[in-house]
Design a protein around this motif. Structure first.
Motif, short mmCIF file in Angstrom:
data_model
loop_
_atom_site.label_atom_id
_atom_site.label_comp_id
_atom_site.label_asym_id
_atom_site.label_seq_id
_atom_site.Cartn_x
_atom_site.Cartn_y
_atom_site.Cartn_z
N UNK A 80 0.84 -1.20 0.00
CA UNK A 80 0.00 0.00 0.00
C UNK A 80 0.87 1.25 0.00
N UNK A 81 0.59 2.16 -0.95
CA UNK A 81 1.27 3.45 -0.98
C UNK A 81 0.60 4.43 -0.03
N UNK A 82 -0.72 4.55 -0.17
CA UNK A 82 -1.47 5.50 0.66
C UNK A 82 -2.96 5.23 0.58
N UNK A 121 1.34 3.67 9.38
CA UNK A 121 0.95 4.71 8.44
C UNK A 121 0.93 6.07 9.15
N UNK A 122 1.07 7.13 8.35
CA UNK A 122 1.16 8.48 8.90
C UNK A 122 0.10 9.38 8.25
N UNK A 173 4.56 4.91 5.77
CA UNK A 173 5.84 5.57 6.11
C UNK A 173 7.00 5.04 5.26
N UNK A 174 7.01 3.73 5.00
CA UNK A 174 8.13 3.12 4.28
C UNK A 174 8.14 3.47 2.80
N UNK A 175 7.05 4.08 2.29
CA UNK A 175 6.98 4.39 0.87
C UNK A 175 7.30 5.86 0.57
N UNK A 233 4.43 15.24 -0.45
CA UNK A 233 5.26 14.04 -0.29
C UNK A 233 5.27 13.30 -1.62
N UNK A 234 6.43 12.91 -2.07
CA UNK A 234 6.53 12.06 -3.25
C UNK A 234 6.75 10.63 -2.76
N UNK A 235 5.84 9.76 -3.16
CA UNK A 235 5.86 8.39 -2.68
C UNK A 235 6.51 7.47 -3.70
#
Length: 244
Positions: free
Chosen positions: A164-166, A202-203, A213-215, A226-228
């Motif tokens: 999952x990205x977001x 997640x944030x 967060x890890x992405x 934010x660039x994911x």
């Protein structure tokens, strides 16, 4: 820092609980603080509505409220803080059936009137919280085994956290977009509910975005973005910048 809430309508008991909780926090050097000590359960609920976050709760069973005893208060807390830690302060030895009936998970039942036992029970409760938080952190570090469940009209989807990205608010009321490495899933939900479910992995970077967060690959303070991983761009609120 985990907030600790105490609710007991006997001032003497309430003050004693606060002193002992603060003493055990100091002895154990725990990252905790008494956020509220009150005899009114509605004050506690108001504080949670104002600042919803995971906490520790020491609750009297026999609150002098016709509509809100300790167990009903526990239900309301569970609705606002599903992952919180509950402990009941009571004059009775066994209330396990009552907490089961109200679908509550309580860490302990602390019997009033025996100072040494009360102190030991509070110490054990705080140590249990620390132990559980450490276990959760270990699990979070290996979240490849965790999945997010998406309920859709045509069935159920399971998406691993690490894909999952977001999560993003979508068009229409209560629509959520789950963006992963390979697809975008549109489903019904609330971002605040998802935030509570997925936890610290997640944030919440913006009222419309909840990111893995890890992405995160780049933080642009000038544009507030934010660039994911994969190039997805999420908004970053001014309030969230310091936290991030």
């Amino acid at each position: 820092m985990l907030p600790v809430y105490i609710c007991d309508d006997e001032e003497r008991v309430r003050d004693s609980l606060q002193r002992e909780v603060e003493r055990q926090i100091m002895i154990g050097d725990h990252d905790m603080k008494v956020a509220l000590c009150t005899g009114d359960p509605y004050d506690l609920l108001a504080a949670l509505h104002e600042n919803p976050r995971r906490g520790i709760y020491f609750l009297d069973v026999d609150l002098k409220q016709e509509e809100l005893d300790g167990f009903r208060l526990g239900q309301e807390i569970r609705r606002l803080d599903p992952r919180g830690f509950l402990a009941y302060v009571t004059s009775y030895d066994d209330l396990a059936y009552e907490t089961f009936r109200y679908h509550l998970e309580a860490m302990d039942y602390i019997v009033k009137g025996e100072p040494l036992k009360v102190a030991g029970a509070i110490r054990d409760c705080l140590q249990t919280v620390v132990r559980r938080m450490q276990e959760e952190q270990r699990e979070a570090s290996s979240n490849r085994s965790r999945v997010f469940t998406v309920h859709m009209a045509d069935g159920v989807r399971y998406v691993p956290y690490d894909e999952i990205i977001c999560f993003e608010t979508g068009p229409g009321t209560h629509r959520i977009l789950l963006r992963s490495l390979c697809e975008c899933i549109d489903f019904s939900g609330k971002l605040s509910d998802i935030e509570r479910e997925v936890g610290d992995f997640f944030f919440r970077c913006h009222r419309s975005f909840l990111v893995n967060r890890d992405k995160i690959r780049q933080i642009n303070r000038k544009t507030g973005e934010l660039v994911m991983e994969g190039g997805t761009v999420c908004l970053l609120s001014r309030a969230a910048r310091g936290k991030l």
